[in-house]
Design a protein around this motif. Structure first.
Motif, PDB file in Angstrom:
ATOM      1  N   MET A  37       0.465  11.802   9.213  1.00  0.00           N
ATOM      2  CA  MET A  37       1.657  11.019   9.543  1.00  0.00           C
ATOM      3  C   MET A  37       2.328  11.490  10.825  1.00  0.00           C
ATOM      4  N   SER A  38       2.381  12.802  11.054  1.00  0.00           N
ATOM      5  CA  SER A  38       3.026  13.312  12.270  1.00  0.00           C
ATOM      6  C   SER A  38       2.273  12.851  13.521  1.00  0.00           C
ATOM      7  N   GLU A  39       0.961  12.767  13.447  1.00  0.00           N
ATOM      8  CA  GLU A  39       0.165  12.289  14.579  1.00  0.00           C
ATOM      9  C   GLU A  39       0.296  10.780  14.732  1.00  0.00           C
ATOM     10  N   TRP A  40       0.370  10.076  13.610  1.00  0.00           N
ATOM     11  CA  TRP A  40       0.553   8.629  13.639  1.00  0.00           C
ATOM     12  C   TRP A  40       1.888   8.269  14.303  1.00  0.00           C
ATOM     13  N   ASP A  41       2.903   9.061  14.029  1.00  0.00           N
ATOM     14  CA  ASP A  41       4.212   8.829  14.648  1.00  0.00           C
ATOM     15  C   ASP A  41       4.118   8.887  16.173  1.00  0.00           C
ATOM     16  N   LYS A  42       3.287   9.776  16.701  1.00  0.00           N
ATOM     17  CA  LYS A  42       3.094   9.869  18.152  1.00  0.00           C
ATOM     18  C   LYS A  42       2.420   8.611  18.698  1.00  0.00           C
ATOM     19  N   VAL A  43       1.477   8.089  17.942  1.00  0.00           N
ATOM     20  CA  VAL A  43       0.798   6.851  18.348  1.00  0.00           C
ATOM     21  C   VAL A  43       1.784   5.691  18.362  1.00  0.00           C
ATOM     22  N   THR A  44       2.593   5.590  17.318  1.00  0.00           N
ATOM     23  CA  THR A  44       3.533   4.462  17.250  1.00  0.00           C
ATOM     24  C   THR A  44       4.634   4.570  18.304  1.00  0.00           C
ATOM     25  N   GLU A  45       4.960   5.799  18.728  1.00  0.00           N
ATOM     26  CA  GLU A  45       5.909   5.951  19.840  1.00  0.00           C
ATOM     27  C   GLU A  45       5.379   5.256  21.084  1.00  0.00           C
ATOM     28  N   LYS A  46       4.084   5.429  21.352  1.00  0.00           N
ATOM     29  CA  LYS A  46       3.468   4.782  22.516  1.00  0.00           C
ATOM     30  C   LYS A  46       3.455   3.266  22.342  1.00  0.00           C
ATOM     31  N   LEU A  47       3.126   2.819  21.139  1.00  0.00           N
ATOM     32  CA  LEU A  47       3.101   1.379  20.876  1.00  0.00           C
ATOM     33  C   LEU A  47       4.484   0.747  21.040  1.00  0.00           C
ATOM     34  N   ASN A  48       5.500   1.473  20.632  1.00  0.00           N
ATOM     35  CA  ASN A  48       6.869   0.953  20.727  1.00  0.00           C
ATOM     36  C   ASN A  48       7.356   0.803  22.163  1.00  0.00           C
ATOM     37  N   LYS A  49       6.674   1.437  23.105  1.00  0.00           N
ATOM     38  CA  LYS A  49       7.052   1.312  24.514  1.00  0.00           C
ATOM     39  C   LYS A  49       6.460   0.067  25.166  1.00  0.00           C
ATOM     40  N   LEU A  50       5.548  -0.587  24.459  1.00  0.00           N
ATOM     41  CA  LEU A  50       4.939  -1.804  25.002  1.00  0.00           C
ATOM     42  C   LEU A  50       5.899  -2.982  24.883  1.00  0.00           C
ATOM     43  N   SER A  51       5.975  -3.777  25.920  1.00  0.00           N
ATOM     44  CA  SER A  51       6.840  -4.959  25.892  1.00  0.00           C
ATOM     45  C   SER A  51       6.282  -5.990  24.927  1.00  0.00           C
ATOM     46  N   ARG A  52       7.138  -6.500  24.053  1.00  0.00           N
ATOM     47  CA  ARG A  52       6.730  -7.533  23.105  1.00  0.00           C
ATOM     48  C   ARG A  52       6.793  -8.919  23.736  1.00  0.00           C
ATOM     49  N   PHE A  53       7.115  -8.971  25.032  1.00  0.00           N
ATOM     50  CA  PHE A  53       7.152 -10.242  25.743  1.00  0.00           C
ATOM     51  C   PHE A  53       5.870 -10.475  26.548  1.00  0.00           C
ATOM     52  N   LYS A  54       4.882  -9.607  26.339  1.00  0.00           N
ATOM     53  CA  LYS A  54       3.573  -9.778  26.956  1.00  0.00           C
ATOM     54  C   LYS A  54       2.582 -10.092  25.838  1.00  0.00           C
ATOM     55  N   ARG A  55       1.928 -11.218  25.963  1.00  0.00           N
ATOM     56  CA  ARG A  55       1.003 -11.670  24.917  1.00  0.00           C
ATOM     57  C   ARG A  55      -0.085 -10.637  24.619  1.00  0.00           C
ATOM     58  N   GLU A  56      -0.659 -10.017  25.664  1.00  0.00           N
ATOM     59  CA  GLU A  56      -1.747  -9.064  25.419  1.00  0.00           C
ATOM     60  C   GLU A  56      -1.238  -7.833  24.677  1.00  0.00           C
ATOM     61  N   ASN A  57      -0.007  -7.430  24.913  1.00  0.00           N
ATOM     62  CA  ASN A  57       0.560  -6.301  24.177  1.00  0.00           C
ATOM     63  C   ASN A  57       0.711  -6.640  22.696  1.00  0.00           C
ATOM     64  N   VAL A  58       1.241  -7.819  22.424  1.00  0.00           N
ATOM     65  CA  VAL A  58       1.431  -8.253  21.037  1.00  0.00           C
ATOM     66  C   VAL A  58       0.081  -8.390  20.345  1.00  0.00           C
ATOM     67  N   ASP A  59      -0.889  -8.955  21.057  1.00  0.00           N
ATOM     68  CA  ASP A  59      -2.225  -9.111  20.490  1.00  0.00           C
ATOM     69  C   ASP A  59      -2.849  -7.746  20.207  1.00  0.00           C
ATOM     70  N   PHE A  60      -2.678  -6.800  21.141  1.00  0.00           N
ATOM     71  CA  PHE A  60      -3.210  -5.459  20.926  1.00  0.00           C
ATOM     72  C   PHE A  60      -2.557  -4.802  19.714  1.00  0.00           C
ATOM     73  N   ILE A  61      -1.243  -4.841  19.634  1.00  0.00           N
ATOM     74  CA  ILE A  61      -0.524  -4.223  18.505  1.00  0.00           C
ATOM     75  C   ILE A  61      -0.991  -4.829  17.191  1.00  0.00           C
ATOM     76  N   ARG A  62      -1.123  -6.136  17.152  1.00  0.00           N
ATOM     77  CA  ARG A  62      -1.558  -6.838  15.946  1.00  0.00           C
ATOM     78  C   ARG A  62      -2.956  -6.372  15.535  1.00  0.00           C
ATOM     79  N   ARG A  63      -3.865  -6.339  16.487  1.00  0.00           N
ATOM     80  CA  ARG A  63      -5.247  -5.946  16.174  1.00  0.00           C
ATOM     81  C   ARG A  63      -5.356  -4.450  15.876  1.00  0.00           C
ATOM     82  N   PHE A  64      -4.613  -3.644  16.588  1.00  0.00           N
ATOM     83  CA  PHE A  64      -4.631  -2.200  16.377  1.00  0.00           C
ATOM     84  C   PHE A  64      -4.159  -1.861  14.963  1.00  0.00           C
ATOM     85  N   ASN A  65      -3.175  -2.578  14.466  1.00  0.00           N
ATOM     86  CA  ASN A  65      -2.605  -2.308  13.148  1.00  0.00           C
ATOM     87  C   ASN A  65      -3.306  -3.026  11.998  1.00  0.00           C
TER      88      ASN A  65
END
Length: 155
Positions: free
Chosen positions: A52-80
């Protein structure tokens, strides 16, 4: 930061439970109570198990991605896709969710391999195929990935 070491051959029972190897469990003991996240692997038909502590580091990076970019949203969706929280029970077993067993093509024999701060879980046959690929020369790959002299002291 956690640094895991080792590759282990294990078995999965009919319910999708694997007994975590004793040596790996010992390495994970300081963080067992935190729990883990298991998900589809990014590269290959394997599963990734993140403390979980390592996962939190990954999600910190994901949270920095703009949700107003389609490719970012698509990546987050597929990654999760397929992400689940899991625990190692008091008997030292980890239950792999059925859909992830199917994704990874896990039969009975598996390989659990450290990936520095996470663990990969592979069907044994698929692991052997992925690591025995004759078209990949480990020396060439090491030179390409680790051989750059960028002043970090790694050589």
């Amino acid at each position: 930061m956690i640094n895991l070491i080792g590759t282990y051959e294990c078995k999965v029972d009919a319910k999708g439970r694997m007994l975590v190897p004793a040596d790996l469990k010992k390495q994970l003991s300081p963080i067992l109570q935190e729990g883990f996240v298991i998900k589809e692997g990014l590269f290959g038909s394997c599963l990734e198990l993140h403390p979980m502590s390592e996962w939190d580091k990954v999600t910190e990076k994901l949270n920095k991605l703009s949700r107003f970019k389609r490719e970012n949203v698509d990546f987050i969706r597929r990654f999760n896709k397929g992400v689940r929280m899991v625990d190692i029970d008091s008997a030292g077993r980890l239950l792999i969710p059925k859909d992830l067993v199917v994704f990874a093509g896990i039969k009975k024999e598996i390989v659990v391999s450290s990936a520095i701060n996470s663990v990969e879980i592979w069907d044994k046959e698929k692991y052997e195929t992925a690591t025995d690929d004759a078209s990949v020369d480990i020396g060439d790959l090491a030179e390409k990935v680790m051989g750059n002299d960028d002043g970090d002291g790694i050589s």
